[in-house]
Design a protein around this motif. Structure first.
Motif, mmCIF file in Angstrom:
data_model
loop_
_atom_site.group_PDB
_atom_site.id
_atom_site.type_symbol
_atom_site.label_atom_id
_atom_site.label_comp_id
_atom_site.label_asym_id
_atom_site.label_seq_id
_atom_site.Cartn_x
_atom_site.Cartn_y
_atom_site.Cartn_z
ATOM 1 N N ASP A 1 0.828 -1.193 0.000
ATOM 2 C CA ASP A 1 0.000 0.000 0.000
ATOM 3 C C ASP A 1 0.869 1.252 0.000
ATOM 4 O O ASP A 1 1.749 1.405 0.833
ATOM 5 C CB ASP A 1 -0.873 0.038 1.241
ATOM 6 N N LEU A 2 0.600 2.145 -0.919
ATOM 7 C CA LEU A 2 1.327 3.407 -0.970
ATOM 8 C C LEU A 2 0.478 4.521 -0.370
ATOM 9 O O LEU A 2 -0.750 4.463 -0.388
ATOM 10 C CB LEU A 2 1.659 3.764 -2.423
ATOM 11 N N ALA A 3 1.132 5.530 0.111
ATOM 12 C CA ALA A 3 0.420 6.712 0.598
ATOM 13 C C ALA A 3 -0.262 7.402 -0.586
ATOM 14 O O ALA A 3 0.117 7.202 -1.746
ATOM 15 C CB ALA A 3 1.406 7.662 1.260
ATOM 16 N N ASP A 4 -1.272 8.198 -0.285
ATOM 17 C CA ASP A 4 -1.961 8.934 -1.331
ATOM 18 C C ASP A 4 -1.004 9.956 -1.953
ATOM 19 O O ASP A 4 0.028 10.315 -1.389
ATOM 20 C CB ASP A 4 -3.182 9.643 -0.746
ATOM 21 N N TRP A 5 -1.376 10.424 -3.141
ATOM 22 C CA TRP A 5 -0.582 11.452 -3.826
ATOM 23 C C TRP A 5 -0.590 12.747 -3.018
ATOM 24 O O TRP A 5 -1.502 12.990 -2.228
ATOM 25 C CB TRP A 5 -1.176 11.734 -5.207
ATOM 26 N N PRO A 6 0.381 13.613 -3.241
ATOM 27 C CA PRO A 6 0.348 14.920 -2.589
ATOM 28 C C PRO A 6 -0.925 15.676 -2.967
ATOM 29 O O PRO A 6 -1.391 15.597 -4.103
ATOM 30 C CB PRO A 6 1.573 15.646 -3.151
ATOM 31 N N ASP A 7 -1.502 16.370 -2.003
ATOM 32 C CA ASP A 7 -2.691 17.193 -2.248
ATOM 33 C C ASP A 7 -2.242 18.452 -2.982
ATOM 34 O O ASP A 7 -1.523 19.290 -2.419
ATOM 35 C CB ASP A 7 -3.351 17.540 -0.916
ATOM 36 N N THR A 8 -2.645 18.590 -4.229
ATOM 37 C CA THR A 8 -2.227 19.728 -5.056
ATOM 38 C C THR A 8 -2.574 21.054 -4.396
ATOM 39 O O THR A 8 -1.796 22.010 -4.466
ATOM 40 C CB THR A 8 -2.900 19.643 -6.444
ATOM 41 N N GLU A 9 -3.731 21.136 -3.741
ATOM 42 C CA GLU A 9 -4.175 22.382 -3.130
ATOM 43 C C GLU A 9 -3.445 22.687 -1.822
ATOM 44 O O GLU A 9 -3.659 23.724 -1.220
ATOM 45 C CB GLU A 9 -5.689 22.372 -2.959
ATOM 46 N N VAL A 10 -2.569 21.791 -1.402
ATOM 47 C CA VAL A 10 -1.664 22.039 -0.275
ATOM 48 C C VAL A 10 -0.234 22.204 -0.799
ATOM 49 O O VAL A 10 0.490 23.098 -0.383
ATOM 50 C CB VAL A 10 -1.738 20.888 0.762
ATOM 51 N N LEU A 11 0.147 21.342 -1.747
ATOM 52 C CA LEU A 11 1.507 21.371 -2.295
ATOM 53 C C LEU A 11 1.814 22.683 -3.021
ATOM 54 O O LEU A 11 2.848 23.313 -2.772
ATOM 55 C CB LEU A 11 1.713 20.190 -3.244
ATOM 56 N N ILE A 12 0.932 23.114 -3.924
ATOM 57 C CA ILE A 12 1.227 24.309 -4.727
ATOM 58 C C ILE A 12 1.305 25.572 -3.863
ATOM 59 O O ILE A 12 2.245 26.370 -4.019
ATOM 60 C CB ILE A 12 0.240 24.460 -5.902
ATOM 61 N N PRO A 13 0.373 25.809 -2.910
ATOM 62 C CA PRO A 13 0.574 26.962 -2.030
ATOM 63 C C PRO A 13 1.893 26.900 -1.256
ATOM 64 O O PRO A 13 2.531 27.934 -1.041
ATOM 65 C CB PRO A 13 -0.635 26.908 -1.089
ATOM 66 N N GLY A 51 -6.877 15.597 -13.521
ATOM 67 C CA GLY A 51 -5.544 15.143 -13.864
ATOM 68 C C GLY A 51 -5.523 13.629 -14.002
ATOM 69 O O GLY A 51 -6.556 12.976 -13.993
ATOM 70 N N THR A 52 -4.325 13.081 -14.116
ATOM 71 C CA THR A 52 -4.140 11.644 -14.292
ATOM 72 C C THR A 52 -2.980 11.169 -13.432
ATOM 73 O O THR A 52 -2.329 11.972 -12.759
ATOM 74 C CB THR A 52 -3.822 11.308 -15.770
ATOM 75 N N ASP A 53 -2.704 9.855 -13.477
ATOM 76 C CA ASP A 53 -1.489 9.331 -12.856
ATOM 77 C C ASP A 53 -1.027 8.122 -13.650
ATOM 78 O O ASP A 53 -1.768 7.569 -14.451
ATOM 79 C CB ASP A 53 -1.709 8.978 -11.376
ATOM 80 N N ASP A 54 0.225 7.728 -13.408
ATOM 81 C CA ASP A 54 0.759 6.539 -14.071
ATOM 82 C C ASP A 54 1.301 5.543 -13.056
ATOM 83 O O ASP A 54 2.200 4.773 -13.344
ATOM 84 C CB ASP A 54 1.848 6.924 -15.085
ATOM 85 N N THR A 55 0.784 5.568 -11.855
ATOM 86 C CA THR A 55 1.165 4.773 -10.677
ATOM 87 C C THR A 55 2.454 5.237 -10.017
ATOM 88 O O THR A 55 2.711 4.883 -8.878
ATOM 89 C CB THR A 55 1.263 3.243 -10.959
ATOM 90 N N HIS A 56 3.275 6.021 -10.691
ATOM 91 C CA HIS A 56 4.493 6.568 -10.089
ATOM 92 C C HIS A 56 4.390 8.076 -9.901
ATOM 93 O O HIS A 56 4.934 8.624 -8.950
ATOM 94 C CB HIS A 56 5.729 6.273 -10.955
ATOM 95 N N THR A 57 3.721 8.729 -10.838
ATOM 96 C CA THR A 57 3.630 10.183 -10.850
ATOM 97 C C THR A 57 2.178 10.607 -10.977
ATOM 98 O O THR A 57 1.442 10.055 -11.794
ATOM 99 C CB THR A 57 4.426 10.759 -12.043
ATOM 100 N N ASP A 58 1.772 11.564 -10.158
ATOM 101 C CA ASP A 58 0.444 12.163 -10.290
ATOM 102 C C ASP A 58 0.590 13.367 -11.209
ATOM 103 O O ASP A 58 1.586 14.084 -11.149
ATOM 104 C CB ASP A 58 -0.064 12.592 -8.912
#
Length: 131
Positions: A1-13, A51-58
């Motif tokens: 199990d991997l952690a969820d992707w970074p939250d864009t609305e937290v990461l970008i700010p 958006g999309t993902d490829d299992t490695h990158t969101d």
């Protein structure tokens, strides 16, 4: 199990938090201003819209709205945000921003009281990773 992707609305700010603009704040919603003082200016609003993902990158798609008291200040803020986003990779406590492309360069969008608030918006595509 991997952690969820970074939250864009937290990461970008977080990526934009240290731009050299006095009094700058960032969030996903424009602050309430019941008295119409616009004391929240200058301000950056980040909103994710798919958006999309490829299992490695969101690969999120997101908008950045730059609000300021004058047209020139809003243009400058939007430009600073754009240049910071394009200067990847950027590592934060919230994740890694590997790459950004500009989908729509900053352009003016009317916002309420156009004599006291100017808004420039831009659309981006990015690639993020977990840390």
């Amino acid at each position: 199990d991997l952690a969820d992707w970074p939250d864009t609305e937290v990461l970008i700010p977080a990526v934009l938090a240290d731009l050299p603009v006095d009094g700058l704040t960032e969030d996903v919603a424009v602050p309430a201003d019941p008295n119409g003082t616009y004391s929240w200016l200058p301000f950056l609003r980040v909103t994710c819209h798919g958006g999309t993902d490829d299992t490695h990158t969101d690969s999120p798609r997101f908008d950045v709205d730059a609000f300021a008291a004058t047209r020139q200040a809003a243009i400058q803020l939007a430009g600073l945000a754009r240049q910071r986003l394009l200067n990847c990779p950027i590592v934060t406590a919230h994740g890694i921003l590997d790459h950004v492309t500009t989908d729509t360069r900053p352009f003016e969008v009317p916002y309420g009281d156009t004599t006291r608030v100017r808004r420039y918006t831009a659309a981006y595509g990015g690639h993020t990773r977990r840390q």
